[in-house]
Scaffold this active site. Sequence first.
Site, PDB file in Angstrom:
ATOM      1  N   LEU A  69       0.789  -1.119  -0.017  1.00  0.00           N
ATOM      2  CA  LEU A  69      -0.031   0.156   0.189  1.00  0.00           C
ATOM      3  C   LEU A  69       0.901   1.266  -0.284  1.00  0.00           C
ATOM      4  O   LEU A  69       2.000   1.028   0.484  1.00  0.00           O
ATOM      5  CB  LEU A  69      -0.894   0.004   1.181  1.00  0.00           C
ATOM      6  CG  LEU A  69      -1.898  -1.091   1.349  1.00  0.00           C
ATOM      7  CD1 LEU A  69      -2.871  -0.802   2.635  1.00  0.00           C
ATOM      8  CD2 LEU A  69      -2.995  -0.759   0.152  1.00  0.00           C
ATOM      9  N   ASP A  70       0.517   2.445  -0.523  1.00  0.00           N
ATOM     10  CA  ASP A  70       1.030   3.328  -0.672  1.00  0.00           C
ATOM     11  C   ASP A  70       1.276   3.849   0.970  1.00  0.00           C
ATOM     12  O   ASP A  70       0.501   3.704   1.754  1.00  0.00           O
ATOM     13  CB  ASP A  70       0.481   4.831  -1.204  1.00  0.00           C
ATOM     14  CG  ASP A  70       0.533   4.538  -2.802  1.00  0.00           C
ATOM     15  OD1 ASP A  70       1.286   3.756  -3.233  1.00  0.00           O
ATOM     16  OD2 ASP A  70      -0.598   5.203  -3.390  1.00  0.00           O
ATOM     17  N   ARG A  71       2.532   4.777   1.039  1.00  0.00           N
ATOM     18  CA  ARG A  71       2.537   5.335   2.381  1.00  0.00           C
ATOM     19  C   ARG A  71       1.613   6.028   3.033  1.00  0.00           C
ATOM     20  O   ARG A  71       1.110   5.721   4.194  1.00  0.00           O
ATOM     21  CB  ARG A  71       3.963   6.460   2.335  1.00  0.00           C
ATOM     22  CG  ARG A  71       4.452   6.967   3.827  1.00  0.00           C
ATOM     23  CD  ARG A  71       5.202   8.053   3.674  1.00  0.00           C
ATOM     24  NE  ARG A  71       4.296   8.974   2.848  1.00  0.00           N
ATOM     25  CZ  ARG A  71       4.709  10.507   2.884  1.00  0.00           C
ATOM     26  NH1 ARG A  71       5.987  10.637   3.564  1.00  0.00           N
ATOM     27  NH2 ARG A  71       4.171  11.487   2.502  1.00  0.00           N
TER      28      ARG A  71
END
Length: 223
Positions: A69-71
């Site tokens: 997942l994106d940060r």
Amino acid sequence: MTHATAPGPSTPYDPPSGPIPVIHEDAHLLVVDKPHGLLSVPGRGADLADCLIARLAEDWPEVLLCHRLDRDTSGIMVFALTKAAQRKMGRLFETKRVKKRYIARVWGEVPGVEGVVDLPLIVDWPNRPLQHVNHEIGKPSVTEWKRIAIEDGTTRMALFPRTGRSHQLRVHMKALGHPILGDPFYAEGPARDFPRMMLHAEGLKFEHPIEGRMMRLEAPCPF
């Protein structure tokens, strides 16, 4: 799948502390609720070493990555605890047999109750890691959406990615004319002025890669 993105110079990396909530654990899988602001995997440089998988490895040294997942995205992530589970789980993601549900708050009032964004995406090379729509060389990218509620001039949405391109939900919502609130890359002006990006991976549905039983797992939306 949505890929982790290291923060740029305008967004210093200041990951949250505290325990990582465990949603499910068995002999083969570990499922957790990733907080927003924490990288899934290490970035480049010692200052980006702190990440979700490194923290999990302190208690589960055998932990293996299955997706990212994106940060700035929070929510449910699946890790494997055996090589066999990692291999088979990866195959489930590759063959689109993992059903994903995200919750997002977006700028403005979205007309209609449901729809589909079908726009091909590719990395915007001069502005990496940004992605953009490109009808000539972009990769097929499809997102289904349903409107949940209108909230103070914004809209709460359920998003169902049918492909797994980097930043797919973020770019598709911007292309729809309703960027995700707090998105540091794709929102502008007042739409960007929020304490976090309002995107959360709420649910996953898949067949257990080893045991074969159907798994329906959720991480409650925090916003």
